[in-house]
Design a protein around this motif. Structure first.
Motif, mmCIF file in Angstrom:
data_model
loop_
_atom_site.group_PDB
_atom_site.id
_atom_site.type_symbol
_atom_site.label_atom_id
_atom_site.label_comp_id
_atom_site.label_asym_id
_atom_site.label_seq_id
_atom_site.Cartn_x
_atom_site.Cartn_y
_atom_site.Cartn_z
ATOM 1 N N THR A 166 -2.322 -1.925 -10.563
ATOM 2 C CA THR A 166 -2.569 -2.169 -9.134
ATOM 3 C C THR A 166 -1.449 -1.587 -8.280
ATOM 4 O OG1 THR A 166 -3.744 -4.217 -9.662
ATOM 5 C CG2 THR A 166 -2.988 -3.936 -7.388
ATOM 6 N N ILE A 167 -0.199 -1.774 -8.758
ATOM 7 C CA ILE A 167 0.946 -1.208 -8.007
ATOM 8 C C ILE A 167 0.856 0.299 -7.985
ATOM 9 C CG2 ILE A 167 3.457 -0.945 -8.005
ATOM 10 C CD1 ILE A 167 3.643 -3.796 -9.082
ATOM 11 N N ASN A 168 0.446 0.907 -9.116
ATOM 12 C CA ASN A 168 0.283 2.377 -9.141
ATOM 13 C C ASN A 168 -0.779 2.820 -8.135
ATOM 14 O OD1 ASN A 168 2.201 3.218 -10.996
ATOM 15 N ND2 ASN A 168 0.929 2.650 -12.740
ATOM 16 N N ARG A 169 -1.841 2.009 -8.006
ATOM 17 C CA ARG A 169 -2.862 2.362 -7.012
ATOM 18 C C ARG A 169 -2.312 2.223 -5.590
ATOM 19 N NH1 ARG A 169 -6.485 -0.004 -10.915
ATOM 20 N NH2 ARG A 169 -6.208 -2.074 -10.007
ATOM 21 N N LEU A 170 -1.446 1.217 -5.391
ATOM 22 C CA LEU A 170 -0.821 1.078 -4.064
ATOM 23 C C LEU A 170 0.011 2.308 -3.720
ATOM 24 C CD1 LEU A 170 0.479 -2.616 -4.195
ATOM 25 C CD2 LEU A 170 -1.519 -1.744 -2.964
ATOM 26 N N VAL A 171 0.669 2.868 -4.751
ATOM 27 C CA VAL A 171 1.503 4.056 -4.535
ATOM 28 C C VAL A 171 0.667 5.204 -4.004
ATOM 29 C CG1 VAL A 171 2.821 5.831 -5.753
ATOM 30 C CG2 VAL A 171 3.276 3.418 -6.203
ATOM 31 N N LEU A 172 -0.571 5.313 -4.495
ATOM 32 C CA LEU A 172 -1.430 6.435 -4.085
ATOM 33 C C LEU A 172 -2.115 6.186 -2.748
ATOM 34 C CD1 LEU A 172 -3.052 7.221 -7.550
ATOM 35 C CD2 LEU A 172 -1.142 8.390 -6.442
ATOM 36 N N SER A 173 -2.031 4.967 -2.230
ATOM 37 C CA SER A 173 -2.690 4.664 -0.962
ATOM 38 C C SER A 173 -1.829 5.125 0.203
ATOM 39 C CB SER A 173 -2.953 3.154 -0.859
ATOM 40 O OG SER A 173 -1.722 2.456 -0.812
ATOM 41 N N ARG A 174 -2.406 5.123 1.367
ATOM 42 C CA ARG A 174 -1.687 5.569 2.578
ATOM 43 C C ARG A 174 -1.369 4.343 3.446
ATOM 44 N NH1 ARG A 174 -1.950 11.078 3.619
ATOM 45 N NH2 ARG A 174 -3.244 12.270 2.170
#
Length: 823
Positions: free
Chosen positions: A14-22
């Motif tokens: 989930t944190i990795n997905r947050l990294v890819l978000s804007r």
């Protein structure tokens, strides 16, 4: 335990997905705190990051117990907790875990315990390029203990968090720059409009709002034509639509009405641009209030009319008439002579009868010396006469209209671009007596506009070069590798062998051209130290980038390189820029003049100097004294910025050398002189190429390009390696989990959800011992992503395209270093 591991893995993903978000900085920190709370028990969380350039701290604090959070951006940390925690991690540059705080312990810990009830805390530092840029802090009031397992969980995503924080702060910095630009526009000393293709206002700056009397909200609901006086509104709309539809810049002369009914005479310089966000053409308009000048013209007309009336008044006494005429002429003369507007009066034959002081001061000609002479002979640049012939004829015939753009040349041949407002003085039979020209100097505006256009054209050149070069490297690798594999086959005929060698030679030539393009596209700020180069090689590399254009355009190249030319310390990239510029200039001049020619390039040593000469058979140098003046160019508009020689002059001066251009018997010759600087470091000893025995070596090859993977697999198998090939990162991860490998050779750029960098981090995290056994393959050495990764990891690199012997040697050196082979 299984559920806990599953929860940890899900949280990390989930944190990795947050990294890819804007997300914004505050939203990202809030989401990060929420996710970490699932796997780490804490009552207080804060995240601190600092920008190196501005020294600003970004601080997000979350008090879980009170369910509150706070975000601050300032040049210093505000609270004792954040000051103390950041100071502690800055001293140690390591992870800090302290459990069971004691009242008799450190002063800072005692303050945390007594002031905030903190019983334990963990500080995780965040690094970028080995420099501390921030930290993650988790604190407990309930006696919870933090362990190395907790720090390991954060460690799995610390690199991604660091990059995300730096990107967000960079976006903030760019936003601040945009705000600064908007502030410059907003507070510009001129009225500036931004309109869409239909003429509706998108933005009006502060001065425009004040002059027109409307609010910004009111303006965005209006069209330009709503402000134009009724008597010429339809004409202006037609001119505006024509300009937008033809995509051509245009100047409009209009009378605008303010909200209070005030009439403002204005000249609107419209620039048509395409807005990719609006997906439509928009107009940037610079508005100049010419009410004063129009008033002046009107008064001149009025006074000229009065003069004509006075001449016709036969009933007045002659003495009274002469006195009135004298007073009127005296007034007009004072008015015209003291204005900053250029005023020129000519006859219908183009003969000068009047110029005001502004003309005399700017262009250096006095009225007595040019009176009665043709304006074309005095002021019009001779190289522009033919181009302006039709416009001048229309001007003299009275058919040109209200305005015309004609450049004027001064006594010292300095050319200025002038926008002229045209008025005609006619007699009672409508015959032109005189033509009055009122001029406004627009030279600086045109130069600025051309520079901005050229800058936009050149902004993506470096990116384009690196992208094209990278796309060529993979097919070049396939051609080169399979050609070498075929050479290894037995019973090849002599003709087949020769053909293969021709293919390899051509591939290597393409490789050198790609390397030169990549080298030339690399941005350098200053002369680098420690580069010991041969000027002959630099000139040859520069020539190779242009040799094909020279040949197909009938430009013959004669080369005379001094074979014993000593090496010198210099910046190879910057010297290539100079030599390419000189070759391009020679090519352009010969092609434009006669469509063919000879370029002679010589190098030789003169005392303690290295000399390189570039001589062409073109038309020569027109104005030698202006050669290295910025923005001076003899090329057509759009084909030259006038910066090439100026930049080259600066580069050679930084190297302690000299660049001179002059005319020769053949055409033009440019001479570059550089000092011979000895290498200060110890003599470089190049390693002797060794033959490595790779038999029995277990190797994982990760490459998505099928041709490269197959050729490398075939070669390595022939060398005795046990090779496993993975075309995707998913297959590579499965292979590492199921088997043991001595060496991993991986492509830097791999398709899929996980990048090459993320795969590298996964391998090192999953199997730390494999870190020193990884070799990188890439054809993209210019991207910031690659350079940042290399500065951090120091992984051995094989640059595509490569020869097999270099490929084998790199694997052998790596295997020997980790103790797997002996030479």
């Amino acid at each position: 335990m299984v559920k806990k591991s599953e929860l940890e893995r899900e949280t990390i993903l989930t944190i990795n997905r947050l990294v890819l978000s804007r997300m914004s900085y505050e939203d990202f920190c809030n989401a990060l705190c929420h996710e970490l709370k699932k796997i780490i028990s804490f009552d207080y969380f804060s995240l601190i990051s600092r920008t190196e350039t501005s020294g600003e701290y970004y601080t997000c604090v979350f008090n879980v117990e009170q369910n509150s959070h706070n975000f601050q951006r300032s040049t210093e940390l505000k609270t004792f907790v954040e000051k103390y925690l950041y100071h502690e991690v800055a001293k140690s540059n390591t992870i800090i875990i302290r459990n069971g705080l004691d009242k008799n312990g450190r002063e800072g810990d005692k303050h945390l315990l007594s002031g905030g009830g903190i019983t334990s805390y963990m500080i995780y530092p965040l690094f970028m390029n080995n420099a501390l840029i921030g930290c993650i802090n988790v604190l407990s009031k309930s006696g919870a203990s933090f362990t190395e397992a907790h720090s390991n969980l954060i460690g799995q995503v610390s690199a991604q968090i660091t990059v995300t924080l730096m990107n967000v702060m960079l976006v903030d910095s760019l936003t601040a720059s945009e705000e600064k630009y908007r502030d410059m526009v907003e507070n510009a000393p001129e009225i500036i409009f931004k309109l869409n293709s239909q003429g509706r206002f998108l933005h009006v700056n502060k001065l425009g709002l004040e002059a027109l009397g409307y609010s910004a909200k009111e303006m965005t609901a209006m069209y330009l034509f709503d402000l134009v006086a009724d008597e010429n509104g339809s004409v202006i709309k037609k001119q505006y639509d024509t300009s937008v539809n033809s995509r051509m810049d245009n100047n409009l002369v209009v009378t605008l009405l303010s909200k209070g009914g005030k009439r403002i005479d204005a000249e609107i310089m419209c620039s048509i641009q395409y807005d990719s966000i609006l997906n439509d053409y928009m107009v940037r308009a610079f508005v100049r209030d010419v009410t004063e000048r129009r008033t002046l013209e009107k008064r001149i007309y009025e006074y000229q009319g009065r003069l004509k009336g006075l001449l016709k008044e036969k009933t007045l006494k002659l003495s009274e008439t002469e006195k009135e005429m004298y007073n009127q002429r005296k007034f007009l003369d004072a008015l015209i002579q003291n204005t900053n507007v250029y005023v020129v009066t000519i006859t219908s034959k183009g003969e000068i009868v009047f110029v005001n002081r502004a003309i005399e001061k700017r262009f250096g000609f006095t009225l007595p010396e040019i009176f009665g002479k043709p304006v074309v002979d005095i002021f019009i640049p001779q190289d522009k006469v033919e181009e302006l012939f039709d416009d001048i004829q229309l001007l003299l015939s009275g058919k040109k209209g209200e305005q015309i753009e004609i450049p004027f040349s001064s006594r010292n041949q300095q050319v200025r671009d002038i926008l002229w407002i045209v008025t005609y003085l006619r007699d009672e039979w409508n015959t032109i007596l005189n033509i009055n020209l009122f001029g406004y100097d627009i030279t600086e505006q045109k130069i600025l506009k051309e520079q901005l256009i050229q800058a936009e054209k050149m902004s993506s050149v470096g990116t384009m070069i690196s992208g094209v070069a990278h796309e060529l490297n993979n097919p070049l690798s396939i051609i080169l590798n399979f050609s070498e594999l075929m050479l290894l086959c037995d019973n090849l005929s002599k003709s087949a062998t020769n053909r293969l060698r021709h293919i390899i030679d051509a591939s290597q030539r393409c490789t050198r051209i790609v390397e030169n393009l990549l080298t030339f596209a690399t941005k350098r700020k200053n002369v680098r130290s420690g580069q010991y180069v041969c000027i002959n090689d630099v000139v040859k590399d520069a020539l190779e980038l242009k040799i094909n254009d020279l040949r197909v355009n009938n430009i013959e190249v004669e080369q005379s390189f001094f074979p014993a030319l000593p090496n010198t310390m210099a910046d190879r990239v910057q010297l290539m820029q100079v030599f390419i510029n000189l070759i391009n200039n020679a090519y352009d001049s010969m092609k434009a003049a006669q469509g063919r020619g000879v370029l002679t390039i010589r190098t030789f040593q003169k005392n303690d100097k290295i000399v390189a000469e570039f001589e062409d058979t073109g038309p020569g140098i027109l104005e030698p004294e202006k050669l290295f003046t910025p923005f001076y160019t003899t090329k057509e508009v759009g084909k030259g910025t006038g910066l090439g020689l100026a930049v080259s002059y600066g580069i050679i001066k930084e190297h302690g050398g000299m660049i001179v251009g002059k005319n020769s018997q053949k055409g033009a010759i440019f001479t570059v002189t550089l000092p011979i600087k000895a290498q200060t470091d110890k003599e470089v000893k190049f390693p002797v190429r060794k033959d490595y025995d790779l038999k029995g070596l277990r190797l994982l090859l990760v490459e998505d390009e099928v041709g490269i993977a197959e050729s490398c697999h075939e070669l390595l198998t022939a060398k005795g390696c046990q090779v496993t090939t993975a075309f995707t990162i998913k297959d590579a991860m499965q292979a590492i989990q199921e088997d043991r490998f001595d060496i991993v050779v991986m492509d830097f750029k791999m398709p899929g959800e996980m990048s090459g960098i993320q795969f590298y981090d996964w391998m090192v995290s999953y199997l730390p011992v494999i870190r020193d056994k990884i070799i990188l393959m890439t054809g993209d050495t210019l991207s910031p992503e690659y350079r940042t990764f290399m500065e951090k990891s120091h992984v051995p690199v094989i640059t595509k395209p490569f020869r097999f012997n270099a490929f084998i040697e790199k694997i052998g050196i790596t295997a020997k270093r980790v103790g797997l082979l002996e030479v």
